[in-house]
Write an enzyme that holds these catalytic residues in place. Structure first.
Site, PDB file in Angstrom:
ATOM      1  N   ASP A 130       0.910  -1.077   0.062  1.00 53.62           N
ATOM      2  CA  ASP A 130      -0.026   0.085  -0.148  1.00 53.62           C
ATOM      3  C   ASP A 130       0.827   1.290  -0.036  1.00 53.62           C
ATOM      4  O   ASP A 130       1.947   1.268   0.693  1.00 53.62           O
ATOM      5  CB  ASP A 130      -0.774  -0.120   1.283  1.00 53.62           C
ATOM      6  CG  ASP A 130      -1.794   1.094   1.498  1.00 53.62           C
ATOM      7  OD1 ASP A 130      -2.717   1.503   0.751  1.00 53.62           O
ATOM      8  OD2 ASP A 130      -1.574   1.973   2.187  1.00 53.62           O
TER       9      ASP A 130
ATOM     10  N   GLU B 206       1.018  -0.734  -4.973  1.00 54.33           N
ATOM     11  CA  GLU B 206      -0.156   0.321  -5.347  1.00 54.33           C
ATOM     12  C   GLU B 206       0.485   1.818  -5.318  1.00 54.33           C
ATOM     13  O   GLU B 206       0.998   2.329  -4.084  1.00 54.33           O
ATOM     14  CB  GLU B 206      -1.068   0.224  -3.908  1.00 54.33           C
ATOM     15  CG  GLU B 206      -2.464   0.898  -4.173  1.00 54.33           C
ATOM     16  CD  GLU B 206      -2.477   2.152  -3.501  1.00 54.33           C
ATOM     17  OE1 GLU B 206      -3.262   3.064  -3.663  1.00 54.33           O
ATOM     18  OE2 GLU B 206      -1.649   2.510  -2.459  1.00 54.33           O
TER      19      GLU B 206
HETATM   20  C1  GLC Z   1      -3.943   3.580  -0.207  1.00 55.44           C
HETATM   21  C2  GLC Z   1      -5.195   2.938  -0.087  1.00 55.44           C
HETATM   22  C3  GLC Z   1      -6.163   4.137   0.521  1.00 55.44           C
HETATM   23  C4  GLC Z   1      -5.553   4.758   1.831  1.00 55.44           C
HETATM   24  C5  GLC Z   1      -4.173   5.025   1.709  1.00 55.44           C
HETATM   25  C6  GLC Z   1      -3.394   5.327   2.920  1.00 55.44           C
HETATM   26  O1  GLC Z   1      -3.881   4.527  -1.012  1.00 55.44           O
HETATM   27  O2  GLC Z   1      -5.785   2.482  -1.075  1.00 55.44           O
HETATM   28  O3  GLC Z   1      -7.593   3.773   0.781  1.00 55.44           O
HETATM   29  O4  GLC Z   1      -6.156   5.720   2.328  1.00 55.44           O
HETATM   30  O5  GLC Z   1      -3.268   4.282   0.830  1.00 55.44           O
HETATM   31  O6  GLC Z   1      -3.337   4.178   3.364  1.00 55.44           O
END
Ligand code: GLC
Length: 634
Positions: free
Chosen positions: A271, A313
């Site tokens: 993430d 991500e």
């Molecule tokens: C990622 C997640 C999102 C979250 C962010 C911080 O982008 O998809 O939902 O707010 O990380 O953890």
């Protein structure tokens, strides 16, 4: 006759040594670059090896078997058989223990990869949808226990479904044990975070830092008078950024990932990776060290759990995105998967504009046709908002479009205020400085289904359904693993019930995180409801994907600039045949000539989506409104 049992003659320890030797080669460079200035790389490697060895020894036998299979076939995830489904456990099933009962539904849809949205122990109260983790080794008690988790991953595995979970790397909850110790003054754990005695450095950093949540959590630092410190908090106040310049953080996270891998996780969604490294004078995103960290994490965890893969991500612009799938020295050594954020943005952009020129330009000129042992995760919607990442340079390719102008158009179109818009979404995080707005809303609501149903307009309903199915067909064929976001296969609409929950009310992203409508699923077989039509359509698209080797992740995607702004077209060539995929982004019929598409006049073509032979009208191929064709010669 039963095959004669064979043995490699290798002990498990020897197998580990071989994998360590392989991993070590790709660990030395990143670890030296990241930590070499302050730490002896050999000492660090020795500690890492011990850590990996302990997890390997604890690795259950069935997972070791899958390790071996995936070591032999490391491109397993590139198969056209792969289809992902993303869901919140509570909203989809109830608890972890309720998931096995839903496996038949997943299998029927064609799913082979289940992303269980945040399920590790979150902080109490607001937790950014579970992305503020308090304990990585415990499951959110509302969803079950770690034993339930292991049992669920085993049940999914037994059904041929891999498990993906979120691994939040950029920050922990401020209630995490490491943060609590830091807060209590423990110098070892204070080094796990980015803490400052006064605001001199934070102010200097902030001069070049964009804000992620300008509305709900402005700024990137938080002052805690009780400890007299400023703490780096990129996201919400309660999410403390980890200090990745400290190798102890690297070791602690490797330890955590492998602990969870041994519970049966196959895919770790890493993430918010873009934010992991900080450097004064920059936007502190996508810095080169981020790719070193990812390579080191991937190569280390692969030694003790070779069956796992990682998905980055990084919701960033095209130029920053490509390196997450491995570029230059990192090619083939970093994450195997990354979200194709540009494809998602361009889908929505073309749909609103009824014009694919920007999409064709961006996807053709900024991305390679394929990657080294890696591929995209393709998606149309997820649990997050949509950021309109349109650069001025790209917009300039489609005069008189401008970057800010098109971004404003898209935000207005999808919040429904643009005249004639079919969408029902909402603005999110308006940035006062830049004027940029992001967008919330479910796939179906943004694609026109909510409005069409509210107005009881059958023709508009047909169009909305066609838009949604076109989106599913696009992600199923573009290249990579399609991610179906829970409920998008039955057209779930926006859900405003989050407004009644104080821990969620200030975060509009909850509007597109509705609960699964099992009642609608029950009556799918009966009829002609939008849910039934969408479900049948999605299922057929996924089945067609699985029957088409040209759609495997290793097959290059060649985008065709056809010159008709209504259409988006690409080709995928494998096994001596070219598959041509066409998408009509308008509500009018589009006609194309077979020779324009360079179809071979001597061969018979079929549309793989319907199985029907390609029919011509007056010598022309016709695409109905929002129609798609996957054409392949026999
Ligand atoms: C990622 C997640 C999102 C979250 C962010 C911080 O982008 O998809 O939902 O707010 O990380 O953890």
């Amino acid at each position: 006759m039963a095959r004669k049992a064979t043995t490699t003659g290798l002990s498990e320890a020897q197998l580990f040594d071989l994998r360590w030797a392989r991993g070590r080669r790709d660990l030395i460079g990143p670890l030296t670059r990241l930590y070499g200035a302050s730490h002896d790389t050999e000492v660090l490697l020795a500690r890492l090896r011990d850590l990996l060895d302990s997890h390997w020894q604890a690795r259950p036998a069935d997972l070791r078997a899958s390790d071996l299979a995936r070591d032999i076939d490391p491109d397993w995830f590139l198969s056209e058989q792969m289809v992902a489904y993303v869901f919140y456990i509570d909203k989809f099933a109830g608890t972890l223990a309720d998931i096995p009962a839903r496996i038949p539904y997943l299998r029927d849809l064609g799913v082979t990869y289940a992303h269980l949205m945040p399920c590790l122990m979150p902080r109490p109260g607001a937790s950014d949808g579970g992305y503020a983790v308090m304990d990585y080794r415990a499951i959110n008690p509302a969803l079950g226990t770690m034993d339930d988790f292991a049992a669920t991953t085993a049940a999914l595995r037994g059904a041929g479904i891999s498990t993906c979970i979120d691994m939040v790397l950029n920050h922990t909850a401020k209630e995490h044990d490491w943060a609590m110790r830091a807060r209590a003054g423990d110098p070892f754990y204070q080094q796990f975070y980015l803490m400052f005695d006064d605001d001199t450095l934070p102010r200097r950093y902030e001069a070049t830092l964009p804000e992620v949540f300008p509305d709900q959590a402005p700024g990137s630092f938080t002052h805690y008078p009780d400890i007299g410190k400023w703490v780096w908090t990129t996201f919400n106040e309660y999410q403390w950024d980890l200090n990745w310049a400290n190798p102890e953080v690297f070791l602690a996270i490797v330890d955590t990932i492998l602990h969870l891998a041994n519970k049966g996780v196959d895919i770790f969604r890493l993430d918010a990776v873009a934010f992991m490294w900080k450097k004064m004078g920059t936007d502190c995103q996508n810095l080169p060290q981020v790719h070193d960290i990812i390579q080191a994490l991937v190569q280390a965890t692969r030694v003790a759990a070779p069956g796992i893969i990682h998905k980055a991500e990084a919701i960033v612009g095209p130029h920053q995105l490509v390196p997450y799938l491995g570029k230059g020295a990192h090619a083939g050594k970093v994450a195997k998967l990354a979200y194709h954020n540009s494809l998602m943005v361009q889908f929505w952009s073309s749909l609103a504009a009824r014009d694919t020129r920007l999409m064709t330009h961006v996807l053709r000129s900024h991305f390679p046709e394929g990657f080294d042992h890696a591929c995209f995760a393709t998606y149309i919607r997820c649990h997050d908002d949509i950021g309109w990442a349109i650069t001025p340079e790209d917009a300039a390719h489609v005069p008189p479009m401008t970057g800010p102008g098109h971004r404003t158009f898209l935000a207005d179109f999808y919040n429904g205020s643009f005249p004639g818009s079919f969408a029902r979404g909402a603005d999110f995080q308006t940035n006062a400085e830049t004027g940029d707005r992001r967008t919330n809303g479910s796939f179906a609501s943004l694609a026109g289904l909510e409005q069409a149903l509210a107005e009881d307009d059958a023709a508009a309903t047909d169009l909305a359904i066609a838009r949604i199915l076109m989106g599913h067909a696009l992600i199923a064929s573009f290249g990579g693993i399609p991610l179906i976001y829970m409920g998008d296969e039955i057209g779930l609409l926006n859900d405003h019930s989050y407004l009644a929950d104080p821990a969620r009310a200030d975060d509009g992203r909850w509007m597109h995180r509705p609960a699964m409508d099992w009642k609608a699923v029950k009556s799918l077989a009966k009829g002609k409801s939008p849910a039934a039509r969408l479900h049948a359509g999605t299922r057929a698209i996924l089945a067609a994907r699985k029957a088409t080797p040209q759609l495997a992740g290793h097959v290059p995607t060649r985008i065709v600039d056809f010159g008709n702004p209504a259409l988006f077209i690409f080709e995928r060539r494998a096994e001596d045949r070219t598959l041509t995929c066409l998408f009509n982004f308008t509500e009018t019929n589009q006609r194309v000539t077979p020779w324009g598409l360079k179809l071979d006049p001597a061969r018979h073509y079929a549309d793989l989506l319907t199985g029907a032979p390609l029919g011509l009208t007056d010598g022309l191929i016709t695409l109905p409104p929002y129609g798609c064709l996957w054409l392949r010669p026999d």
